[in-house]
Write a protein that holds these residues in place. Structure first.
Motif, mmCIF file in Angstrom:
data_model
loop_
_atom_site.group_PDB
_atom_site.id
_atom_site.type_symbol
_atom_site.label_atom_id
_atom_site.label_comp_id
_atom_site.label_asym_id
_atom_site.label_seq_id
_atom_site.Cartn_x
_atom_site.Cartn_y
_atom_site.Cartn_z
ATOM 1 N N TRP A 5 0.873 -1.126 -0.110
ATOM 2 C CA TRP A 5 -0.119 -0.088 -0.130
ATOM 3 C C TRP A 5 0.979 1.261 -0.014
ATOM 4 N N HIS A 6 0.460 2.193 -0.906
ATOM 5 C CA HIS A 6 1.247 3.496 -0.957
ATOM 6 C C HIS A 6 0.358 4.635 -0.243
ATOM 7 N N CYS A 7 0.641 4.844 1.068
ATOM 8 C CA CYS A 7 0.003 5.695 2.135
ATOM 9 C C CYS A 7 0.369 6.969 1.692
ATOM 10 N N VAL A 8 -0.582 7.963 1.021
ATOM 11 C CA VAL A 8 0.032 9.298 0.812
ATOM 12 C C VAL A 8 -0.767 10.084 1.771
ATOM 13 N N VAL A 9 0.358 10.837 2.551
ATOM 14 C CA VAL A 9 -0.334 11.714 3.589
ATOM 15 C C VAL A 9 -0.174 13.238 3.162
ATOM 16 N N THR A 10 -1.389 13.999 2.991
ATOM 17 C CA THR A 10 -1.251 15.059 2.677
ATOM 18 C C THR A 10 -2.272 16.033 3.641
ATOM 19 N N GLY A 11 -1.470 16.669 4.447
ATOM 20 C CA GLY A 11 -2.513 17.453 5.210
ATOM 21 C C GLY A 11 -3.332 16.404 6.078
ATOM 22 N N GLN A 12 -4.701 16.784 6.173
ATOM 23 C CA GLN A 12 -5.247 15.672 7.032
ATOM 24 C C GLN A 12 -6.156 14.340 6.119
ATOM 25 N N ALA A 13 -5.533 14.362 5.308
ATOM 26 C CA ALA A 13 -5.816 13.280 4.352
ATOM 27 C C ALA A 13 -4.807 12.061 4.158
ATOM 28 N N ILE A 14 -5.139 10.904 4.410
ATOM 29 C CA ILE A 14 -4.112 9.670 4.036
ATOM 30 C C ILE A 14 -5.032 8.655 2.961
ATOM 31 N N ALA A 15 -4.328 8.955 1.910
ATOM 32 C CA ALA A 15 -4.876 8.039 0.744
ATOM 33 C C ALA A 15 -4.088 6.955 0.624
ATOM 34 N N MET A 16 -4.694 5.577 0.923
ATOM 35 C CA MET A 16 -4.319 4.281 1.022
ATOM 36 C C MET A 16 -4.499 3.904 -0.549
ATOM 37 N N MET A 17 -3.445 3.938 -1.313
ATOM 38 C CA MET A 17 -3.457 3.263 -2.804
ATOM 39 C C MET A 17 -2.842 2.062 -2.866
ATOM 40 N N GLN A 18 -3.778 1.188 -3.431
ATOM 41 C CA GLN A 18 -3.116 -0.102 -3.825
ATOM 42 C C GLN A 18 -3.165 -0.124 -5.500
ATOM 43 N N ILE A 19 -1.911 -0.582 -5.949
ATOM 44 C CA ILE A 19 -2.071 -0.714 -7.507
ATOM 45 C C ILE A 19 -2.610 -1.902 -8.077
ATOM 46 N N LEU A 20 -3.589 -1.662 -8.821
ATOM 47 C CA LEU A 20 -4.272 -2.995 -9.554
ATOM 48 C C LEU A 20 -4.106 -3.012 -10.949
ATOM 49 N N ASN A 21 -3.259 -4.070 -11.221
ATOM 50 C CA ASN A 21 -2.415 -4.418 -12.651
ATOM 51 C C ASN A 21 -3.837 -4.901 -13.452
ATOM 52 N N LEU A 22 -4.287 -4.255 -14.480
ATOM 53 C CA LEU A 22 -4.927 -4.886 -15.425
ATOM 54 C C LEU A 22 -4.358 -5.490 -16.801
ATOM 55 N N ASP A 23 -4.994 -6.731 -17.225
ATOM 56 C CA ASP A 23 -4.263 -7.506 -18.142
ATOM 57 C C ASP A 23 -4.924 -6.905 -19.333
ATOM 58 N N MET A 24 -4.803 -5.613 -19.723
ATOM 59 C CA MET A 24 -5.368 -4.891 -20.859
ATOM 60 C C MET A 24 -4.859 -3.634 -21.259
ATOM 61 N N PRO A 25 -4.568 -3.062 -22.297
ATOM 62 C CA PRO A 25 -3.848 -1.760 -22.432
ATOM 63 C C PRO A 25 -4.789 -0.712 -21.969
ATOM 64 N N GLY A 26 -4.584 0.395 -21.948
ATOM 65 C CA GLY A 26 -5.260 1.689 -21.268
ATOM 66 C C GLY A 26 -6.463 1.974 -22.303
ATOM 67 N N GLU A 27 -6.252 1.928 -23.550
ATOM 68 C CA GLU A 27 -7.600 2.441 -24.546
ATOM 69 C C GLU A 27 -8.610 1.317 -24.077
ATOM 70 N N ALA A 28 -8.163 -0.056 -24.147
ATOM 71 C CA ALA A 28 -9.313 -0.918 -24.082
ATOM 72 C C ALA A 28 -9.967 -0.958 -22.843
ATOM 73 N N ALA A 29 -8.998 -0.614 -21.553
ATOM 74 C CA ALA A 29 -9.604 -0.356 -20.427
ATOM 75 C C ALA A 29 -10.620 0.564 -20.359
ATOM 76 N N ARG A 30 -10.422 1.877 -20.676
ATOM 77 C CA ARG A 30 -11.073 2.739 -20.917
ATOM 78 C C ARG A 30 -12.414 2.565 -21.516
ATOM 79 N N THR A 31 -12.380 1.946 -22.806
ATOM 80 C CA THR A 31 -13.625 1.614 -23.583
ATOM 81 C C THR A 31 -14.514 0.659 -22.635
ATOM 82 N N ARG A 32 -13.939 -0.240 -22.158
ATOM 83 C CA ARG A 32 -14.816 -1.121 -21.210
ATOM 84 C C ARG A 32 -15.316 -0.509 -20.113
ATOM 85 N N ILE A 33 -14.774 0.609 -19.229
ATOM 86 C CA ILE A 33 -15.400 1.222 -18.285
ATOM 87 C C ILE A 33 -16.288 2.201 -18.712
ATOM 88 N N GLU A 34 -16.159 2.901 -19.973
ATOM 89 C CA GLU A 34 -17.151 3.900 -20.433
ATOM 90 C C GLU A 34 -18.217 3.077 -20.776
#
Length: 234
Positions: free
Chosen positions: A163-192
């Motif tokens: 987890w990449h915990c980014v502390v900025t002021g009063q916010a803590i964003a706990m980020m987890q990288i989720l690797n998709l098995d598809m290129p960016g444009e294909a992923a965007r098309t699917r989500i859209e």
């Protein structure tokens, strides 16, 4: 500009306990008036129950903290008024979707949401649905928010352990990288396509971030700090 600090951790220990919040109790009338004004601007927002944190401690790849229940109106006032109680933090999980070609995918919040126009990874303020046996389940929250906002399910991605915990002021964003098995444009098309099937989607657009030039002022500092670190390490 508020600076950010990034902690890399592998374990999250976030207990949920019944804690009274003096800010919410002592300023109840002001908070109610503030929320009524916000509802006039965006009638779709509602005053549900959410969880905020306190006493965050980072040690040896570990994040510990305590969460308590409050209402969304109190959180919104605390945020909009410049965080008058500095002992409290807004700690939330984010699924950093990364396509097979290295592009990150972010969503632009729809106008009817409280953060309309802002661009960041799928996420949400933790609530009571994210509590398991008295503990805040951030990994479960990430899975839920990803599916609600994009239609993607755990079978569509491989979640990294760190987890990449980014502390900025009063916010803590706990980020987890989720690797998709598809290129960016294909992923965007699917989500859209998924967004088009929703009656009132939380997201209005999907953005691909392939480098620092793709960052915009509408992205929160904790997102741009994370992206800068990721591209610097390539």
């Amino acid at each position: 500009m508020t600076s950010s600090t990034i902690h890399r951790v592998t374990t999250l220990d976030l207990a949920v306990r019944p804690i009274a919040w003096p800010f919410a109790e002592e300023r109840r009338a002001e908070i109610a008036a503030h929320f009524a004004e916000k509802q006039r601007e965006r009638p779709k927002i509602w005053n549900g129950r959410i969880l905020l944190g306190r006493d965050a401690v980072f040690t040896d790849g570990h994040l510990a903290g305590t969460y308590f229940e409050t209402d969304f109106a109190s959180f919104l006032a605390w945020r909009d008024w410049g965080f008058p109680d500095p002992a409290v933090f807004n700690g939330f999980g984010m699924g950093a979707l990364r396509a097979s070609d290295g592009a990150f995918l972010m969503g632009e919040m729809a106008h009817h949401t409280v953060n309309g126009g802002r661009i960041y990874f799928p996420s949400g303020t933790p609530d009571l649905d994210d509590v398991r046996d008295g503990v805040l389940d951030i990994p479960g929250s990430v899975v839920r928010e990803i599916e609600e906002e994009t239609g993607l399910i755990p079978a569509d991605y491989a979640a990294e352990a760190e987890w990449h915990c980014v502390v900025t002021g009063q916010a803590i964003a706990m980020m987890q990288i989720l690797n998709l098995d598809m290129p960016g444009e294909a992923a965007r098309t699917r989500i859209e396509a998924n967004l088009a099937d929703q009656a009132e989607p939380e997201l209005s657009a999907i953005h691909l971030v392939r480098g620092m030039d793709d960052l915009t002022p509408t992205m929160p500092r904790f997102v741009t700090a994370f992206i800068a670190q990721q591209f610097a390490s390539r």
